[in-house]
Design a protein around this motif. Structure first.
Motif, short mmCIF file in Angstrom:
data_model
loop_
_atom_site.label_atom_id
_atom_site.label_comp_id
_atom_site.label_asym_id
_atom_site.label_seq_id
_atom_site.Cartn_x
_atom_site.Cartn_y
_atom_site.Cartn_z
N SER A 76 0.83 -1.20 0.00
CA SER A 76 0.00 0.00 0.00
C SER A 76 0.86 1.25 0.00
O SER A 76 1.78 1.38 0.81
CB SER A 76 -0.90 0.02 1.23
N ARG A 77 0.56 2.13 -0.91
CA ARG A 77 1.23 3.43 -0.94
C ARG A 77 0.28 4.54 -0.51
O ARG A 77 0.62 5.72 -0.59
CB ARG A 77 1.82 3.67 -2.32
N ALA A 78 -0.90 4.15 -0.04
CA ALA A 78 -1.91 5.12 0.39
C ALA A 78 -1.41 6.04 1.50
O ALA A 78 -1.71 7.24 1.47
CB ALA A 78 -3.18 4.40 0.82
N PRO A 79 -0.64 5.55 2.49
CA PRO A 79 -0.21 6.47 3.56
C PRO A 79 0.61 7.66 3.05
O PRO A 79 0.60 8.72 3.66
CB PRO A 79 0.63 5.58 4.48
N PHE A 80 1.29 7.48 1.92
CA PHE A 80 2.16 8.54 1.41
C PHE A 80 1.38 9.59 0.62
O PHE A 80 1.93 10.64 0.28
CB PHE A 80 3.27 7.92 0.56
N LEU A 81 0.11 9.32 0.33
CA LEU A 81 -0.69 10.29 -0.41
C LEU A 81 -1.10 11.48 0.45
O LEU A 81 -1.62 12.46 -0.07
CB LEU A 81 -1.93 9.60 -0.98
N ALA A 82 -0.84 11.40 1.75
CA ALA A 82 -1.11 12.54 2.62
C ALA A 82 -0.04 13.62 2.49
O ALA A 82 -0.22 14.74 2.93
CB ALA A 82 -1.20 12.07 4.07
N GLU A 83 1.10 13.27 1.88
CA GLU A 83 2.20 14.22 1.70
C GLU A 83 2.10 14.79 0.28
O GLU A 83 2.11 14.04 -0.69
CB GLU A 83 3.54 13.51 1.92
N PRO A 84 1.96 16.11 0.12
CA PRO A 84 1.66 16.69 -1.19
C PRO A 84 2.64 16.32 -2.31
O PRO A 84 2.22 16.01 -3.42
CB PRO A 84 1.67 18.20 -0.94
N LEU A 85 3.94 16.36 -2.03
CA LEU A 85 4.91 16.05 -3.08
C LEU A 85 4.83 14.60 -3.51
O LEU A 85 4.82 14.28 -4.70
CB LEU A 85 6.33 16.38 -2.60
N ALA A 86 4.78 13.70 -2.54
CA ALA A 86 4.67 12.27 -2.87
C ALA A 86 3.38 11.98 -3.61
O ALA A 86 3.37 11.24 -4.60
CB ALA A 86 4.75 11.44 -1.59
N ALA A 87 2.28 12.58 -3.17
CA ALA A 87 1.00 12.37 -3.83
C ALA A 87 1.04 12.87 -5.28
O ALA A 87 0.53 12.21 -6.19
CB ALA A 87 -0.11 13.07 -3.06
N ALA A 88 1.65 14.03 -5.50
CA ALA A 88 1.73 14.58 -6.85
C ALA A 88 2.59 13.70 -7.75
O ALA A 88 2.26 13.47 -8.92
CB ALA A 88 2.30 16.00 -6.80
#
Length: 200
Positions: A76-88
């Motif tokens: 799962s990479r969902a936890p990192f989507l809370a960080e704007p740069l990683a999500a982008a």
């Protein structure tokens, strides 16, 4: 069509009331679209997030039929989507992959490269640790699809990497995304703006 393989989920779109059509990048079968029953339900919604590593079982009665898929979460990479740069970054590379690649043509190096890039985005302490890998993936994608893309992971500091990123914008837009969804390049522009803030 019958297959079971590790895959990277690169896109989903709603289908009907509760299902989704998901697009999976596999090493041996390339990009495969499949119907996932209950994909918008409580159990599968956290699994069907672009960037996630999954085990997918795909089956169809004929090549002309949209296959059905059963999906199990592997990474799962969902936890990192809370960080704007990683999500982008995750949003850009998955959208690029889903839009640019033809269906059911294997690109093992792209599957491996995308997996490594997503790991870097999630594990590096800052974008300086993965920006070069992102540009290298864009270059690899251009090369694998026959549009040049010569060169390796750019060395140097972030401003130099961003200069290479700027140079790649035109070939990506012209060769891979022409006449495709306009929002895909907008995702890259948003990422580029966020990266620029790190050097100002």
């Amino acid at each position: 069509m019958q297959l079971r393989a590790p895959a990277i989920l690169v896109a989903t779109r709603p289908h009907g009331e509760t299902a989704v059509v998901a697009r999976f990048l596999t090493a041996e079968h390339g990009l495969v679209a499949a119907y996932v029953a209950g994909g918008r339900g409580r159990n599968l919604r956290p699994v069907l997030i672009a960037g996630n590593g999954v085990e997918v079982q795909i089956s169809s009665r004929s090549d002309s039929q949209l296959p059905f898929a059963k999906v199990e979460l592997q990474a799962s990479r969902a936890p990192f989507l809370a960080e704007p740069l990683a999500a982008a970054a995750i949003g850009w590379v998955t959208a690029l992959t889903a839009t640019a690649l033809p269906e059911r043509q294997p690109y093992p190096s792209l599957h491996e490269g995308l997996g490594a890039l997503l790991d870097a985005i999630c594990l590096a302490p800052s974008a300086r640790g993965w920006a070069g890998a992102l540009v290298a993936y864009e270059t690899l994608l251009l090369r694998e699809l026959g549009y040049g893309g010569q060169g390796q992971r750019p060395a140097g500091d972030l401003p130099q990497i961003l200069a290479v990123m700027d140079a790649l914008a035109k070939p990506l837009d012209h060769y891979l995304l022409a006449d495709r969804r306009a929002g895909v390049m907008a995702a890259r522009e948003r990422l580029r703006e966020l990266l620029q803030r790190m050097v100002e």
